[in-house]
Scaffold this motif. Structure first.
Motif, PDB file in Angstrom:
ATOM      1  N   SER A 173       0.832  -1.202   0.000  1.00 30.66           N
ATOM      2  CA  SER A 173       0.000   0.000   0.000  1.00 30.66           C
ATOM      3  C   SER A 173       0.871   1.258   0.000  1.00 30.66           C
ATOM      4  O   SER A 173       0.619   2.207  -0.753  1.00 30.66           O
ATOM      5  N   GLN A 177       1.167   4.016  -3.058  1.00 31.13           N
ATOM      6  CA  GLN A 177       0.986   5.455  -2.866  1.00 31.13           C
ATOM      7  C   GLN A 177       2.216   6.222  -3.327  1.00 31.13           C
ATOM      8  O   GLN A 177       2.097   7.273  -3.963  1.00 31.13           O
ATOM      9  N   THR A 190      -5.386   3.440  -2.387  1.00 37.84           N
ATOM     10  CA  THR A 190      -4.614   2.586  -1.493  1.00 37.84           C
ATOM     11  C   THR A 190      -5.004   1.128  -1.726  1.00 37.84           C
ATOM     12  O   THR A 190      -5.974   0.826  -2.417  1.00 37.84           O
TER      13      THR A 190
END
Length: 516
Positions: A173, A177, A190
């Motif tokens: 995640s 990002q 995400t």
């Protein structure tokens, strides 16, 4: 020499771990040493370490990682309550008369325990002490029997819920990002734990299928390796099969169903799993089953009813109906709490609770110490220019995005011979994953490929953890060489599994796209 400080740092870490230093201390010590050397040589600014406090605070307040101790406690309690023994005994009698039936039962029990406990060590040790002697007495080839137990135990890392998938989802995640920020996107998406769990479910079952097909084919080609097992107690009846299989399946459905259905967060679902494990273990240790069933039903009804008809008694307009409904909810909560307390007391009296909590704290402390110290290591590694070097290496690979992914997967596979999955996940992946995502690879698909690769690290000599676990639990007639030889075909099957997911990405991406 100064321009290769980042590579020397990684080599020094490998050397420290191979010399036998505790992993977290080896990571932190290497980072501190090279931070001082880099500052002395003028190639690293010491002010960069000012971000260390923020990184540590971010790890300790990460709500996703809170699920780790809850899932660990769930698995340890189930393992110590001897539910694995019931499953192995029932499945062995069910499939034993089939050629390779004991092997199939070990794989199926490994899959069930993987989805209900997620603890590799507990599963391998339990099956090594229970199933392995039975297979040897039946006439199974010692190498095949050892390989089956080791491999079935590692399913706890790819079939959700597992600590590997939780840590991997957090790392991926962050990498996703970071990749979006570098693309100029500031309204970023995400990746949730639920998406990774959903993505790993079908590939995990595909691996189970591959193992079973291999056992059946080997039973045809080399029948002397796995003769049918005599079952003097007879085949189990439907009631006995249901009694062994239904409780863990119900727990699996409750935990994964809550996550995939969007009813609960992974941490909340892990709490459900821990409470369910306590009730199941209590029933296994002699607590009145009626009380356990009533307590579980009370919690289930309370969860559903409170979601459909929530009560807020603090509001000024709460009427008599609200207070009556609140009283019903309170009574249900007390009934469920009473069942849990009685089960905990029985586990305490049977000397199971203290050991389970001690193991949970030990495993959790090991994981979090490694994650925290890896933050120190990666910060210094970035300060020495390692991040740019990794990106340059991946981008210069022949074959573009595919070549870079092949290089990364081979690197992870090779490091798995020497490093634990936690170290690879929290040290290497934050460096390579953002670059691979920027090159166009789907992050969920990429995470599942890496997860299966990391699962293989439990099987690869000389430091595969499953090999050590089985070495400690196996009968004395099983040699270390037989264990190593036994896992070799299954390492090749792991590569077949990775190739299958690579060739058919929908196996990893279909379920997340449907559920989320």
């Amino acid at each position: 020499m100064l321009e290769y400080f980042d590579l020397l740092m990684f080599a020094a870490l490998m050397a420290a771990i191979l010399l036998g230093f505790p992993v977290s201390f080896a990571i932190a010590g290497t980072a501190i040493l090279f931070a001082y050397l880099g500052w002395s040589a003028g190639i690293m600014k010491p002010g960069l370490l000012g971000a260390l406090g923020q990184r540590v605070f971010g790890v300790m307040t990460n709500e996703v990682l809170i699920a780790i101790p809850l899932f660990v406690s769930m698995g340890v309690i189930l393992e110590r309550s001897r539910i694995a023994e019931d499953l192995l005994d029932t499945m062995g009698r069910l499939f034993g008369q089939l050629r390779g039936g004991l092997g199939i039962s070990v794989i199926l029990v490994g899959a069930l325990l993987a989805a209900s406990t997620g603890i590799v060590g507990a599963t391998v040790i339990a099956m090594g002490m229970i199933a392995l002697p039975t297979m040897l007495r039946t006439g199974y080839d010692p190498r095949l029997a050892s390989g089956l137990v080791c491999t079935a135990g590692t399913l706890g890392q790819i079939i959700p819920p597992s600590t590997l998938l939780i840590i991997l989802s957090d790392v991926m995640s962050s990498a996703y990002q970071q990749a979006q920020y570098e693309q100029g996107k500031f309204s970023v998406e995400t990746i949730s734990v639920g998406q990774i769990f959903a993505g790993a479910l079908v590939p995990g079952l595909a691996l189970v299928t591959i193992y079973i097909v291999y056992v059946l084919l080997r039973g045809v080609l080399r029948p002397q390796d796995m003769p049918p097992a005599p079952t003097p107690e007879g085949r189990p009846g439907p009631a006995e099969i249901a009694g062994a299989v239904v409780p863990p399946v119900v727990l699996i459905v409750a935990v994964l169903g809550a996550i995939l259905g969007g009813i609960a967060t992974p941490t909340e679902a892990a709490s459900v799993g821990a409470v369910g494990a306590i009730l199941m273990a209590g029933a296994r240790q002699g607590v009145d089953r009626r009380l356990v069933l009533c307590g579980a039903a009370a919690f289930l009804f309370l969860a559903v009813a409170a979601g459909l008809a929530p009560v807020r008694l603090q509001r000024s307009d709460a009427g008599a109906a609200d207070w009556a409904l609140g009283a019903v909810y309170g009574a249900l909560a007390l009934l469920g709490l009473w069942a849990v307390l009685v089960s905990l007391w029985r586990l305490f009296r049977r000397d199971l609770l203290v050991g389970a909590m001690t193991t949970t704290m030990t495993v959790t402390a090991m994981i979090f110490a490694t994650i925290l110290m890896a933050s120190v290591f990666s910060l210094v590694f970035v300060g020495l220019g390692g991040e740019d070097r990794v990106a340059q290496i991946l981008q210069s690979m022949p074959g573009g995005a595919t070549g870079a992914l092949v290089f990364a997967m081979v690197l992870i596979f090779v490091l798995g011979f020497f490093l634990d999955f936690v170290e690879i996940t929290v040290i290497l992946l934050p460096l390579v994953a953002p670059v691979l995502i920027l090159m166009g690879h789907d992050p969920v698909w990429l995470a599942i490929l890496i997860a299966i690769n990391l699962q293989t690290s439990f099987l690869t000599p000389p430091f595969g953890f499953s090999l050590f676990y089985l070495r400690g639990a196996a009968p004395p007639e099983i040699t270390t060489g037989q264990i190593y030889a036994g896992v070799m075909p299954f390492i090749l099957l792991q590569i077949v599994g990775i190739t299958t997911i690579w060739a058919v990405p929908a196996l990893a991406t279909w379920l997340p796209s449907v559920v989320f």
